[in-house]
Design a protein around this motif. Structure first.
Motif, PDB file in Angstrom:
ATOM      1  N   ALA A   1      68.128 -24.590  15.130  1.00  0.00           N
ATOM      2  CA  ALA A   1      67.697 -25.986  14.981  1.00  0.00           C
ATOM      3  C   ALA A   1      66.270 -26.106  14.471  1.00  0.00           C
ATOM      4  N   LEU A   2      65.401 -25.211  14.896  1.00  0.00           N
ATOM      5  CA  LEU A   2      63.976 -25.360  14.596  1.00  0.00           C
ATOM      6  C   LEU A   2      63.490 -24.533  13.411  1.00  0.00           C
ATOM      7  N   VAL A   3      64.295 -23.578  12.951  1.00  0.00           N
ATOM      8  CA  VAL A   3      63.893 -22.759  11.795  1.00  0.00           C
ATOM      9  C   VAL A   3      64.782 -23.135  10.617  1.00  0.00           C
ATOM     10  N   PRO A   4      64.202 -23.639   9.531  1.00  0.00           N
ATOM     11  CA  PRO A   4      65.021 -24.066   8.392  1.00  0.00           C
ATOM     12  C   PRO A   4      65.601 -22.878   7.637  1.00  0.00           C
ATOM     13  N   ALA A   5      66.651 -23.114   6.899  1.00  0.00           N
ATOM     14  CA  ALA A   5      67.217 -22.076   6.044  1.00  0.00           C
ATOM     15  C   ALA A   5      66.136 -21.551   5.109  1.00  0.00           C
ATOM     16  N   GLY A   6      66.036 -20.235   5.017  1.00  0.00           N
ATOM     17  CA  GLY A   6      64.991 -19.631   4.200  1.00  0.00           C
ATOM     18  C   GLY A   6      63.652 -19.552   4.899  1.00  0.00           C
ATOM     19  N   GLY A   7      63.625 -19.928   6.173  1.00  0.00           N
ATOM     20  CA  GLY A   7      62.375 -19.915   6.928  1.00  0.00           C
ATOM     21  C   GLY A   7      61.988 -18.533   7.419  1.00  0.00           C
ATOM     22  N   HIS A   8      60.920 -18.495   8.205  1.00  0.00           N
ATOM     23  CA  HIS A   8      60.376 -17.222   8.688  1.00  0.00           C
ATOM     24  C   HIS A   8      59.987 -17.387  10.160  1.00  0.00           C
ATOM     25  N   ILE A   9      60.344 -16.400  10.964  1.00  0.00           N
ATOM     26  CA  ILE A   9      59.931 -16.408  12.363  1.00  0.00           C
ATOM     27  C   ILE A   9      59.194 -15.124  12.678  1.00  0.00           C
ATOM     28  N   VAL A  10      58.420 -15.163  13.752  1.00  0.00           N
ATOM     29  CA  VAL A  10      57.754 -13.979  14.288  1.00  0.00           C
ATOM     30  C   VAL A  10      58.261 -13.782  15.710  1.00  0.00           C
ATOM     31  N   THR A  11      58.665 -12.574  16.026  1.00  0.00           N
ATOM     32  CA  THR A  11      59.100 -12.251  17.383  1.00  0.00           C
ATOM     33  C   THR A  11      58.520 -10.909  17.787  1.00  0.00           C
ATOM     34  N   THR A  12      58.844 -10.445  18.977  1.00  0.00           N
ATOM     35  CA  THR A  12      58.220  -9.229  19.503  1.00  0.00           C
ATOM     36  C   THR A  12      59.229  -8.101  19.662  1.00  0.00           C
ATOM     37  N   THR A  13      58.706  -6.888  19.687  1.00  0.00           N
ATOM     38  CA  THR A  13      59.544  -5.696  19.763  1.00  0.00           C
ATOM     39  C   THR A  13      60.355  -5.633  21.043  1.00  0.00           C
ATOM     40  N   ASP A  14      59.744  -5.981  22.149  1.00  0.00           N
ATOM     41  CA  ASP A  14      60.446  -5.905  23.432  1.00  0.00           C
ATOM     42  C   ASP A  14      61.044  -7.265  23.749  1.00  0.00           C
ATOM     43  N   CYS A  15      62.359  -7.329  23.784  1.00  0.00           N
ATOM     44  CA  CYS A  15      63.046  -8.565  24.160  1.00  0.00           C
ATOM     45  C   CYS A  15      64.498  -8.228  24.454  1.00  0.00           C
ATOM     46  N   TYR A  16      65.211  -9.191  24.987  1.00  0.00           N
ATOM     47  CA  TYR A  16      66.623  -9.017  25.289  1.00  0.00           C
ATOM     48  C   TYR A  16      67.347  -8.602  24.016  1.00  0.00           C
ATOM     49  N   ARG A  17      68.165  -7.573  24.121  1.00  0.00           N
ATOM     50  CA  ARG A  17      68.737  -6.984  22.916  1.00  0.00           C
ATOM     51  C   ARG A  17      69.610  -7.956  22.135  1.00  0.00           C
ATOM     52  N   LYS A  18      70.421  -8.747  22.822  1.00  0.00           N
ATOM     53  CA  LYS A  18      71.309  -9.669  22.111  1.00  0.00           C
ATOM     54  C   LYS A  18      70.501 -10.717  21.329  1.00  0.00           C
ATOM     55  N   THR A  19      69.356 -11.125  21.859  1.00  0.00           N
ATOM     56  CA  THR A  19      68.494 -12.052  21.125  1.00  0.00           C
ATOM     57  C   THR A  19      67.976 -11.386  19.861  1.00  0.00           C
ATOM     58  N   ARG A  20      67.538 -10.153  19.996  1.00  0.00           N
ATOM     59  CA  ARG A  20      67.018  -9.432  18.830  1.00  0.00           C
ATOM     60  C   ARG A  20      68.125  -9.203  17.797  1.00  0.00           C
ATOM     61  N   MET A  21      69.337  -8.922  18.247  1.00  0.00           N
ATOM     62  CA  MET A  21      70.460  -8.748  17.323  1.00  0.00           C
ATOM     63  C   MET A  21      70.718 -10.033  16.535  1.00  0.00           C
ATOM     64  N   PHE A  22      70.627 -11.168  17.201  1.00  0.00           N
ATOM     65  CA  PHE A  22      70.826 -12.448  16.525  1.00  0.00           C
ATOM     66  C   PHE A  22      69.746 -12.661  15.470  1.00  0.00           C
ATOM     67  N   ILE A  23      68.514 -12.333  15.822  1.00  0.00           N
ATOM     68  CA  ILE A  23      67.396 -12.530  14.899  1.00  0.00           C
ATOM     69  C   ILE A  23      67.503 -11.596  13.697  1.00  0.00           C
ATOM     70  N   GLN A  24      67.897 -10.357  13.935  1.00  0.00           N
ATOM     71  CA  GLN A  24      67.899  -9.361  12.867  1.00  0.00           C
ATOM     72  C   GLN A  24      69.194  -9.322  12.060  1.00  0.00           C
ATOM     73  N   LYS A  25      70.333  -9.770  12.639  1.00  0.00           N
ATOM     74  CA  LYS A  25      71.606  -9.634  11.949  1.00  0.00           C
ATOM     75  C   LYS A  25      72.262 -10.957  11.557  1.00  0.00           C
ATOM     76  N   ILE A  26      72.035 -12.003  12.339  1.00  0.00           N
ATOM     77  CA  ILE A  26      72.704 -13.281  12.060  1.00  0.00           C
ATOM     78  C   ILE A  26      71.805 -14.224  11.261  1.00  0.00           C
ATOM     79  N   LEU A  27      70.551 -14.368  11.660  1.00  0.00           N
ATOM     80  CA  LEU A  27      69.656 -15.284  10.959  1.00  0.00           C
ATOM     81  C   LEU A  27      69.449 -14.918   9.491  1.00  0.00           C
ATOM     82  N   PRO A  28      69.407 -13.621   9.132  1.00  0.00           N
ATOM     83  CA  PRO A  28      69.272 -13.298   7.699  1.00  0.00           C
ATOM     84  C   PRO A  28      70.391 -13.873   6.839  1.00  0.00           C
ATOM     85  N   LYS A  29      71.566 -14.109   7.414  1.00  0.00           N
ATOM     86  CA  LYS A  29      72.661 -14.720   6.656  1.00  0.00           C
ATOM     87  C   LYS A  29      72.319 -16.150   6.255  1.00  0.00           C
TER      88      LYS A  29
END
Length: 535
Positions: A237-265
């Motif tokens: 909802a808060l990040v537009p298509a083609g947008g950019h986010i910053v996150t951290t190395t240590d976090c819940y794995r499923k959240t990181r998977m969503f950020i690294q594998k789903i959001l790039p789509k």
């Protein structure tokens, strides 16, 4: 038969509004003085496509349309022995006249509509907030502590369904209907306020939302079906298509998977930094048009803490939003919004519900931001069941007692583990040895109930330690009354080989995550020490 049977069970049950906390109190009742808090208006959440998200606990009694009353009454008569009793209460009370404060800017309800109408900023169908103005704030002046707020917010100070019952009734309905078409038109055009469809809101869920808003000091809160549902809907909802986010190395794995594998789509890219790397954050903000900084604090599983105040200043100077997942901290140990964050997110499954028996997630922040998220939520679904909302409300009544006990036990356990020769390292922000102890001391009032540590040994030795424990359950999750232990390499990262787990996520085979429950500390200590002796 059902009617007469029910009448025998509750022959003279009568419901009333609560004059002590009414926005228009009886003249013979003493005033409780002023109310303190951020919000000055009451949201009616759950409107058709409406965000309805400003904070505030109203003692305005929400009067449901007569057809809804009739629906509840019929269902109650069919199931008088179960939740129907609560619905009889709601229906009986709803036949009473609605009480609207004289100082409110709300438009008086008309007999044809039989709901409290409200001033509307725009079209209700376009997700604008429908509010009752001039009502009580989210935290009364006589509620001085978070513990008392957790017990009474959303209930004692006024709730959508007011009954003689201390507990909030569960409203089990998927839809709310209208007496006639003109009532629906008034609702759609923003001249009246009501619930419409279960995916858009529920009176029981609203109580849980008001409790979180009061604890977080938020204008608005929305509940979703799980913590992951809250995270994913918020990010989309808060990040537009083609947008950019910053996150951290240590976090819940499923959240990181969503950020690294789903959001790039969706064309959304991410920069991943160490939680303590403020230079990395500055660089990412300078080089990219960053929409959102998202992290946990403390993080999972190493319990790193980010300086929320500093991060918020850096991000806001570049126009980026800040969202903090405060699940490990709870609203009692950390106030992320007060430290500058725009959004705070919780997996209510953990400490907030606290009994290992329900799933839920919540998002709190400004009415504007929560409204944007709510719009997408209404499309995607992921709605919290009202029975789950009831369990979360129940769990929050003891939140402060549980968290106090867990804070104390975890700190003492961390000290015991750090001193033991068979433990090589302990990760707990309450210890001076933790790299972020100085940050935790500054922004947390307690350090939480999870301790992570590394056994002096390999996978097999660590497995033997865990199997030797008698009190904790070997299970995922954390934050409940029962202690839980797991080996992250196995529980969360077993699909990766050892090198991948270690190099990419720093998850070693000897890492243990221990979530202390509310058991006696001495019992847990003896259990852990005996298990260490067994390896």
């Amino acid at each position: 038969m059902a009617v007469s049977s029910c009448a025998r069970v509750i022959p003279s049950f009568e419901c009333r509004s609560d004059p002590d906390f009414s926005g228009n109190p009886r003249s013979d009742k003493p005033s409780f003085g002023s109310f303190s808090g951020k919000a000055k208006s009451f949201p009616i959440r759950g409107l058709a496509g409406a965000s309805c998200g400003s904070a505030g606990l109203s003692s305005l009694i929400f009067k449901f349309p007569p057809n809804f009353v009739r629906q509840l009454s019929i269902k109650a008569r069919r199931n008088c022995s179960n939740i129907g009793v609560a619905q009889v209460v709601a229906a009986s009370w709803s036949n009473q006249p609605a009480s609207v404060p004289a100082t409110s800017t709300a438009v008086n309800a008309t007999p044809a509509v039989d709901v409290a109408a409200a001033v509307v900023d725009g079209d209700c169908c376009n997700n604008t907030d429908v509010q009752f103005s001039g009502l009580v704030d989210s935290k009364a002046s006589f509620l001085c502590s978070d513990g008392t707020v957790a017990v009474h917010a959303g209930e004692r100070l006024g709730r959508g369904i007011v009954t003689d019952a201390i507990t909030t009734p569960v409203v089990n309905t998927s839809a709310y209907f209208f007496k006639k078409t003109d009532d629906l038109i008034d609702f759609k055009e923003g001249r009246s306020a009501s619930f419409e469809y279960g995916r858009y809101g529920n009176p029981t869920t609203v109580v849980a939302e008001e409790k979180i808003s009061a604890l977080e000091g938020a204008e608005s809160t929305m509940f979703l079906a799980s913590g992951m549902c809250a995270s994913t809907v918020m990010l989309m909802a808060l990040v537009p298509a083609g947008g950019h986010i910053v996150t951290t190395t240590d976090c819940y794995r499923k959240t990181r998977m969503f950020i690294q594998k789903i959001l790039p789509k969706m064309g959304i890219r991410a920069t991943i930094i160490n939680p303590a790397d403020m230079d990395g954050l500055k660089s990412a903000l300078d080089k990219n048009d960053v929409s959102l900084f998202f992290t946990e604090s403390p993080t999972n599983p190493f319990l790193y803490c980010v300086d929320i105040e500093l991060v918020s200043k850096l991000c806001h100077s570049r126009g980026a939003l800040v969202c903090i997942d405060g699940t490990f901290a709870t609203p009692l140990n950390q106030k992320a919004l007060a430290l500058g964050a725009d959004i705070v997110l919780h997996s209510a499954t953990k400490y907030i519900a606290g009994h290992n028996d329900v799933l839920g997630g919540c998002i709190s922040g400004s009415a504007k931001l929560v409204s944007e998220i709510r719009t997408l939520h209404h499309i995607l679904g992921g709605t919290l069941n009202p029975n789950a909302a009831y369990l979360i409300i129940r769990g929050m009544k003891t939140l402060h007692l549980r968290v106090q006990q867990q804070n104390s036990t975890a700190l003492r356990m961390a000290e015991v583990l750090e001193a033991h020769p068979k433990v090589t390292r302990v990760y707990y922000p309450g210890l001076a040895s933790h790299p972020d102890h100085h940050i935790a001391k500054k922004q947390m009032s307690g350090f939480g109930g999870v301790v992570s540590f590394e056994i002096d040994g390999d996978f097999e030795k660590t497995k033997k330690f865990i199997d030797s424990l008698k009190i904790p359950y070997i299970a995922p999750s954390f934050g409940g009354c029962e202690s839980i232990v797991d080996q992250p390499a196995l529980m969360s990262y077993w699909d990766l080989n050892q090198a991948e787990r270690t190099n990419e996520f720093s998850i070693r085979d000897n890492l243990v995550r221990f979530s202390v429950g509310v058991e006696d500390f001495e019992d847990l200590k003896a259990d852990v020490l005996q298990a260490l002796e067994n390896i």
